[in-house]
Design a protein around this motif. Structure first.
Motif, PDB file in Angstrom:
ATOM      1  N   MET A   1      -6.336  17.402  11.346  1.00 11.44           N
ATOM      2  CA  MET A   1      -5.777  16.070  11.079  1.00 11.44           C
ATOM      3  C   MET A   1      -6.345  15.516   9.771  1.00 11.44           C
ATOM      4  N   THR A   2      -5.489  14.913   9.004  1.00  9.12           N
ATOM      5  CA  THR A   2      -5.844  14.319   7.722  1.00  9.12           C
ATOM      6  C   THR A   2      -6.103  12.819   7.908  1.00  9.12           C
ATOM      7  N   SER A   3      -7.081  12.280   7.168  1.00  8.10           N
ATOM      8  CA  SER A   3      -7.311  10.833   7.236  1.00  8.10           C
ATOM      9  C   SER A   3      -6.268  10.112   6.380  1.00  8.10           C
ATOM     10  N   THR A   4      -5.528   9.242   7.019  1.00 10.06           N
ATOM     11  CA  THR A   4      -4.408   8.550   6.370  1.00 10.06           C
ATOM     12  C   THR A   4      -4.551   7.048   6.567  1.00 10.06           C
ATOM     13  N   ALA A   5      -4.490   6.295   5.480  1.00 10.76           N
ATOM     14  CA  ALA A   5      -4.509   4.830   5.563  1.00 10.76           C
ATOM     15  C   ALA A   5      -3.088   4.309   5.745  1.00 10.76           C
ATOM     16  N   PHE A   6      -2.963   3.262   6.544  1.00 10.85           N
ATOM     17  CA  PHE A   6      -1.698   2.553   6.729  1.00 10.85           C
ATOM     18  C   PHE A   6      -1.949   1.122   6.258  1.00 10.85           C
ATOM     19  N   ILE A   7      -1.307   0.761   5.154  1.00 10.01           N
ATOM     20  CA  ILE A   7      -1.599  -0.513   4.494  1.00 10.01           C
ATOM     21  C   ILE A   7      -0.364  -1.410   4.559  1.00 10.01           C
ATOM     22  N   THR A   8      -0.552  -2.615   5.053  1.00  4.65           N
ATOM     23  CA  THR A   8       0.546  -3.567   5.142  1.00  4.65           C
ATOM     24  C   THR A   8      -0.058  -4.968   5.138  1.00  4.65           C
ATOM     25  N   HIS A   9       0.780  -5.979   5.299  1.00  2.00           N
ATOM     26  CA  HIS A   9       0.279  -7.352   5.402  1.00  2.00           C
ATOM     27  C   HIS A   9       1.368  -8.220   6.011  1.00  2.00           C
ATOM     28  N   ARG A  10       0.941  -9.182   6.821  1.00  2.00           N
ATOM     29  CA  ARG A  10       1.921 -10.071   7.462  1.00  2.00           C
ATOM     30  C   ARG A  10       2.739 -10.851   6.441  1.00  2.00           C
ATOM     31  N   ASP A  11       2.196 -11.101   5.245  1.00  2.00           N
ATOM     32  CA  ASP A  11       2.969 -11.810   4.214  1.00  2.00           C
ATOM     33  C   ASP A  11       4.250 -11.060   3.858  1.00  2.00           C
ATOM     34  N   CYS A  12       4.232  -9.743   3.994  1.00  2.00           N
ATOM     35  CA  CYS A  12       5.412  -8.945   3.635  1.00  2.00           C
ATOM     36  C   CYS A  12       6.578  -9.202   4.596  1.00  2.00           C
ATOM     37  N   HIS A  13       6.288  -9.733   5.786  1.00  2.00           N
ATOM     38  CA  HIS A  13       7.343 -10.085   6.736  1.00  2.00           C
ATOM     39  C   HIS A  13       7.996 -11.421   6.383  1.00  2.00           C
ATOM     40  N   LEU A  14       7.349 -12.230   5.557  1.00  2.00           N
ATOM     41  CA  LEU A  14       7.822 -13.601   5.316  1.00  2.00           C
ATOM     42  C   LEU A  14       8.861 -13.693   4.196  1.00  2.00           C
ATOM     43  N   HIS A  15       8.889 -12.706   3.307  1.00  2.00           N
ATOM     44  CA  HIS A  15       9.914 -12.662   2.251  1.00  2.00           C
ATOM     45  C   HIS A  15      11.276 -12.490   2.914  1.00  2.00           C
ATOM     46  N   ASP A  16      12.206 -13.390   2.614  1.00  2.00           N
ATOM     47  CA  ASP A  16      13.494 -13.408   3.319  1.00  2.00           C
ATOM     48  C   ASP A  16      14.596 -13.785   2.331  1.00  2.00           C
ATOM     49  N   MET A  17      15.551 -12.882   2.145  1.00  2.00           N
ATOM     50  CA  MET A  17      16.642 -13.128   1.188  1.00  2.00           C
ATOM     51  C   MET A  17      17.929 -13.567   1.871  1.00  2.00           C
ATOM     52  N   GLY A  18      17.820 -13.959   3.145  1.00  2.00           N
ATOM     53  CA  GLY A  18      19.000 -14.439   3.859  1.00  2.00           C
ATOM     54  C   GLY A  18      19.275 -13.596   5.095  1.00  2.00           C
ATOM     55  N   SER A  19      19.908 -14.210   6.093  1.00  2.00           N
ATOM     56  CA  SER A  19      20.032 -13.572   7.409  1.00  2.00           C
ATOM     57  C   SER A  19      20.891 -12.317   7.396  1.00  2.00           C
ATOM     58  N   TYR A  20      21.759 -12.160   6.402  1.00  2.00           N
ATOM     59  CA  TYR A  20      22.630 -10.980   6.386  1.00  2.00           C
ATOM     60  C   TYR A  20      22.177  -9.942   5.355  1.00  2.00           C
ATOM     61  N   HIS A  21      21.032 -10.169   4.752  1.00  6.79           N
ATOM     62  CA  HIS A  21      20.590  -9.240   3.703  1.00  6.79           C
ATOM     63  C   HIS A  21      20.002  -7.976   4.339  1.00  6.79           C
ATOM     64  N   PRO A  22      20.402  -6.790   3.855  1.00  7.95           N
ATOM     65  CA  PRO A  22      19.891  -5.549   4.470  1.00  7.95           C
ATOM     66  C   PRO A  22      18.392  -5.338   4.276  1.00  7.95           C
ATOM     67  N   GLU A  23      17.824  -5.894   3.181  1.00  8.63           N
ATOM     68  CA  GLU A  23      16.387  -5.735   2.950  1.00  8.63           C
ATOM     69  C   GLU A  23      15.695  -6.890   3.671  1.00  8.63           C
ATOM     70  N   SER A  24      15.507  -6.696   4.984  1.00  9.84           N
ATOM     71  CA  SER A  24      15.092  -7.790   5.862  1.00  9.84           C
ATOM     72  C   SER A  24      13.704  -7.542   6.442  1.00  9.84           C
ATOM     73  N   PRO A  25      13.059  -8.598   6.936  1.00  3.43           N
ATOM     74  CA  PRO A  25      11.766  -8.430   7.600  1.00  3.43           C
ATOM     75  C   PRO A  25      11.821  -7.473   8.786  1.00  3.43           C
ATOM     76  N   ALA A  26      13.001  -7.331   9.401  1.00  2.32           N
ATOM     77  CA  ALA A  26      13.136  -6.445  10.561  1.00  2.32           C
ATOM     78  C   ALA A  26      12.816  -4.994  10.223  1.00  2.32           C
TER      79      ALA A  26
END
Length: 308
Positions: A1-26
């Motif tokens: 097994m290789t050591s792998t970092a998983f890097i993210t942040h809750r702020d990345c969920h808050l960017h929102d370009m509109g409810s129908y935009h495909p690049e969504s927090p979901a």
């Protein structure tokens, strides 16, 4: 097994370009939920993405562009930069986290704390040119990370692999004719952003694929075009613009890849990195808009990165 970092942040969920935009927090939620459902969360070293600094961004983007973008951030509502690309009150923080994730990933890998890292972030980055936000992108996350490896860590040669369905025009804009960087990419052509097929820059290994191209064609490009050039270049670190919208279930494009292809190419790149780059890989999320296909594909990519 290789050591792998998983890097993210809750702020990345808050960017929102509109409810129908495909690049969504979901998109990020789908990835997280699938990793938990598969019982894989515990296999990765989890880190919060820091905020990229102006100095780090300015290796790729002029300060005037960065400041102009900051000034356009709205206090309320959504402001469109173009029909596809919009700002909300949380976009600035999210964009700084997305670029900062790649910076942290490079630092962790170069320090030997992990062998590789995946940045589960949004907004994506590979369409952001030096002075132009476009294609859902504001700062070029992978270019900022690669520039950090070159400038802050003193590497001489890095390679950027981009298997998103769209050409990484912004990454090409950042490194065109830079002998320290080899960019190898596939993308559907003709297709947004209608670039890449006629590049004459010697450090750009762009391979356009026609709509309908499948696993066999993709794997042939990797084996017969990318790998020989990568071996010749001998990069000291690999960067992956990990877009998963070439998946056959993704309606954003018309390529026919599967999650098995993403696992396969990641295995190939991990083995190559072990030969020439001390195993050093930093991967960052780009496209992928069918939530189920995205979640399965990222999981396959992560399993391969971590050699699970």
């Amino acid at each position: 097994m290789t050591s792998t970092a998983f890097i993210t942040h809750r702020d990345c969920h808050l960017h929102d370009m509109g409810s129908y935009h495909p690049e969504s927090p979901a998109r990020l939620s789908a990835i997280n939920d699938h990793l938990i459902a598969q019982g894989l969360e515990a296999y990765f070293l989890h880190h919060d993405a820091p905020l990229a600094t102006l100095e780090q961004l300015a290796r790729v983007h002029p300060l005037a562009y960065i400041e102009q973008l900051r000034q356009r951030m709205p206090e309320h509502g959504i402001v469109h930069l173009d029909p596809d690309t919009a700002l909300c009150p949380h976009t600035w923080q999210a964009a700084l986290r997305s670029a900062g994730a790649g910076i942290l990933a490079v630092d962790l890998v170069m320090a030997g704390e992990v062998e590789n890292a995946f940045c589960s972030v949004r907004p994506p980055g590979h369409h952001a040119e030096r002075e132009q936000a476009m294609g859902f992108c504001f700062f070029n996350n992978i270019a900022v990370a690669a520039a950090h490896a070159l400038e802050a860590h003193g590497l001489s040669r890095v390679a950027i692999i981009d298997f998103d369905v769209h050409h990484g025009n912004g990454t090409e804009d950042a490194f065109r004719n830079d002998p320290r960087v080899l960019m190898a990419s596939i993308f559907q052509h003709p297709f947004f952003p209608y670039s890449g097929a006629d590049s004459a820059a010697p450090n750009m290994l762009n391979v356009p694929l026609a709509a309908g191209a499948d696993s066999e064609q993709f794997r042939r490009v990797v084996s017969e075009v990318w790998l020989p050039r990568l071996r010749e270049f001998q990069p000291e670190m690999l960067f992956i613009s990990a877009g998963f919208d070439a998946h056959h279930e993704d309606e954003m494009g018309n390529l026919r890849l599967t999650e098995k292809d993403y696992a396969w190419v990641t295995d190939v790149l991990r083995e190559f990195a072990a030969e020439t780059a001390q195993g050093r890989i930093v991967s960052t999320l780009e496209g992928g808009y069918s939530l189920s296909a995205l979640a399965r594909s990222v999981t396959a990519h992560l399993r391969a990165l971590a050699d699970l």
